[in-house]
Design an enzyme around this catalytic site. Structure first.
Site, mmCIF file in Angstrom:
data_model
loop_
_atom_site.group_PDB
_atom_site.id
_atom_site.type_symbol
_atom_site.label_atom_id
_atom_site.label_comp_id
_atom_site.label_asym_id
_atom_site.label_seq_id
_atom_site.Cartn_x
_atom_site.Cartn_y
_atom_site.Cartn_z
ATOM 1 C CE LYS A 141 -4.512 0.555 0.047
ATOM 2 N NZ LYS A 141 -5.514 -0.407 -0.444
HETATM 3 P P1 NAD Z 1 -12.594 7.408 -3.193
HETATM 4 O O1 NAD Z 1 -11.595 8.418 -2.805
HETATM 5 O O2 NAD Z 1 -12.959 7.250 -4.624
HETATM 6 O O3 NAD Z 1 -13.934 7.606 -2.361
HETATM 7 C C1 NAD Z 1 -13.954 7.711 -0.972
HETATM 8 C C2 NAD Z 1 -15.308 8.244 -0.561
HETATM 9 O O4 NAD Z 1 -15.399 8.246 0.863
HETATM 10 C C3 NAD Z 1 -15.556 9.686 -1.015
HETATM 11 O O5 NAD Z 1 -16.916 9.823 -1.382
HETATM 12 C C4 NAD Z 1 -15.277 10.485 0.255
HETATM 13 O O6 NAD Z 1 -15.925 11.728 0.290
HETATM 14 C C5 NAD Z 1 -15.827 9.537 1.279
HETATM 15 N N1 NAD Z 1 -15.356 9.817 2.634
HETATM 16 C C6 NAD Z 1 -14.111 10.144 3.044
HETATM 17 N N2 NAD Z 1 -14.095 10.355 4.366
HETATM 18 C C7 NAD Z 1 -15.356 10.128 4.800
HETATM 19 C C8 NAD Z 1 -15.985 10.182 6.064
HETATM 20 N N3 NAD Z 1 -15.285 10.505 7.159
HETATM 21 N N4 NAD Z 1 -17.304 9.895 6.142
HETATM 22 C C9 NAD Z 1 -17.989 9.558 5.039
HETATM 23 N N5 NAD Z 1 -17.453 9.482 3.809
HETATM 24 C C10 NAD Z 1 -16.159 9.777 3.700
HETATM 25 O O7 NAD Z 1 -12.022 6.006 -2.612
HETATM 26 P P2 NAD Z 1 -12.414 4.533 -3.067
HETATM 27 O O8 NAD Z 1 -11.396 4.084 -4.050
HETATM 28 O O9 NAD Z 1 -13.852 4.482 -3.420
HETATM 29 O O10 NAD Z 1 -12.144 3.717 -1.725
HETATM 30 C C11 NAD Z 1 -13.123 3.582 -0.702
HETATM 31 C C12 NAD Z 1 -12.768 2.402 0.192
HETATM 32 O O11 NAD Z 1 -12.688 1.202 -0.592
HETATM 33 C C13 NAD Z 1 -11.397 2.501 0.898
HETATM 34 O O12 NAD Z 1 -11.477 1.851 2.142
HETATM 35 C C14 NAD Z 1 -10.480 1.715 -0.026
HETATM 36 O O13 NAD Z 1 -9.315 1.262 0.639
HETATM 37 C C15 NAD Z 1 -11.407 0.589 -0.418
HETATM 38 N N6 NAD Z 1 -11.040 -0.107 -1.646
HETATM 39 C C16 NAD Z 1 -10.893 0.547 -2.816
HETATM 40 C C17 NAD Z 1 -10.589 -0.149 -3.970
HETATM 41 C C18 NAD Z 1 -10.480 0.531 -5.303
HETATM 42 O O14 NAD Z 1 -10.390 -0.181 -6.298
HETATM 43 N N7 NAD Z 1 -10.540 1.836 -5.413
HETATM 44 C C19 NAD Z 1 -10.399 -1.535 -3.917
HETATM 45 C C20 NAD Z 1 -10.568 -2.195 -2.700
HETATM 46 C C21 NAD Z 1 -10.904 -1.472 -1.573
#
Ligand code: NAD
Length: 424
Positions: free
Chosen positions: A113
């Protein structure tokens, strides 16, 4: 038995949480002492200072990290997070979870990561490009298609992956698309990668609802986090016929018991960048969203949002952990006792992202590209297999579903390390 954490470098709430999960799983499968610490702790990390010239002429130095948890079965793999609260301990915990996830779904990767302490919303597009390129420049000797392959995570996206791929390619002197995944299609990105994580979450939700004899067309869904994962999960679930009754981002949440128009919310976000003041429902807080009565609750933002305080108050039938580490260990204990609630644990639930990242990497290495149907078909086949393996392990040993998933992932990493032996 819980063990003391012996890492001065990574020690933090979230790293301790990942370590305790590991200890519990290692105890459950009687993992030999001699292999435990080698399997548990991250292999190596890099911390970098990233000076960026700002548009007002000033210079800001940002701090970034990359943690590679293990490299025993192939390159390491994991996203890069741009967020103001990033710590090296958080990055290390996320790298550990990536290891168990890749192992669980059978990918030849270790976990990794990366992160930069920055609020990307406060940078101009030019500053964001400089920071992304500078981060990759510092990582050039630490990553590579056969070493470690970054991807998007919170605060990063396709465009940033494109800049990183370009920076690395310029450095090595030839195009090297396999150095990152989650790229734009024009640069060797895979069909289906953008939606892979959310589509995988939705697919597993559909499968588990069917196991529970709950028709998806009658399901109501609340989603915390409306970024890449949350919004794609919402779209796919709406497509399956579920009703999305609440969504949120860091500016707040919106609730509409009649169902939120997801396309309208996406259009709003495209122009406004945040959900604040979106008129598709009534405003509520993120805390209220987590406690809404719904069929499916999907945390899709950050870690440790389901705590011992709100765990007894959750009113969902299925908790689908799209985010990494959304449930603290104390909350998990409470949820374990609740027979009215099922969990799809993070390492299974959000694994669709890294599976299609793996497909992207394969396509880059072979220079042969697949169609979207082929990608999705192969993704769902892997998710089916992983789900069956987890549920079999759960039944066989009377484990919780999280323990079943973690023990499967951890056992395979430990077996690989054991088989390779210790280099003198
Ligand atoms: P992103 O940045 O696209 O979206 C994150 C979202 O969470 C945004 O809408 C943001 O405003 C919101 N957010 C942030 N802080 C917040 C809070 N305190 N309360 C409520 N909402 C909040 O990120 P993402 O890629 O969608 O990732 C989201 C989660 O999924 C993370 O835990 C990430 O590790 C996990 N994840 C992502 C992927 C991927 O392919 N992008 C794969 C596996 C897991």
């Amino acid at each position: 038995m819980s063990k003391a954490v012996v890492s001065a470098l990574y020690d933090s709430d979230v790293f301790r949480m990942a370590c305790r999960q590991f200890d519990k799983a290692a105890d459950a499968i009687n993992l030999p002492e001699a292999i435990r610490d080698r399997t548990k702790y991250p292999k190596r990390c890099l911390a970098v200072a990233l000076p960026i010239k700002r548009e007002d002429g000033s210079v800001t130095v940002f701090e970034g990290y990359r943690v590679q948890h293990h490299l025993s079965t192939g390159p390491s793999k994991g996203g890069v997070r741009f967020h103001q609260n990033v710590t090296i301990g958080e990055v290390a915990a996320l790298a550990m979870w990536m290891s168990w996830k890749c192992s669980l779904v059978g990918l030849p990767y270790g976990g990794a990561k990366g992160g930069v302490i920055v609020d990307p919303n406060l940078l101009t597009a030019g500053e964001l490009e400089h920071l992304s390129r500078r981060y990759m420049q510092e990582l050039v000797n630490f990553v590579g298609p056969q070493v470690d392959v970054p991807a998007p995570d919170v605060g990063t996206n396709e465009r940033i992956m494109g800049w990183m791929m370009d920076t690395y390619s310029n450095h090595v002197g030839h195009v090297e698309p396999g150095v990152v995944t989650g790229k734009p299609i024009a640069l060797g990105g895979s069909q289906g990668r953008r939606e892979a994580t959310g589509a995988g979450v939705a697919y597993l939700v559909k499968k588990y609802l069917s196991d529970l004899n709950l028709p998806i067309t009658k399901a109501t869904v609340a989603i915390q986090g409306f970024g890449n994962v949350g919004s794609e999960a919402a779209l796919a679930l709406a497509e399956y016929g579920a009703k999305i009754i609440a969504i949120s981002d860091y500016t707040g949440a919106v609730y509409n018991p009649k169902g939120i128009d997801i396309q309208k919310a996406l259009t709003y976000i495209r122009y406004q960048r945040v959900l604040r003041d979106f008129d598709g429902g009534e405003p509520i807080t993120n805390e209220q969203l987590l406690e809404l009565k719904c069929t499916v609750l999907i945390p899709a933002a950050l870690e440790r949002v389901i705590t011992e305080k709100n765990a007894p108050k959750l009113k969902c039938r299925l908790l689908a952990e799209a985010a990494n580490g959304p449930t603290t260990n104390a909350a998990d204990k409470i949820l374990d006792q609740r027979e009215d609630l099922e969990i799809i644990p993070d390492v299974l639930c959000n694994s669709g992202g890294v599976v299609v990242s793996y497909f992207e990497w394969l396509q880059n290495l072979s220079n042969f590209y697949w169609g979207r149907d082929e990608v999705m078909q192969k993704l769902f086949a892997i998710l089916d297999k992983a789900k069956d393996a987890v549920d079999y392990q759960k039944r066989k040993f009377k484990f919780s579903r999280r323990l079943a998933a973690l023990t499967l992932g951890i056992q395979r990493v430990a077996d690989a390390k054991q088989s390779r032996g210790l280099f003198p």
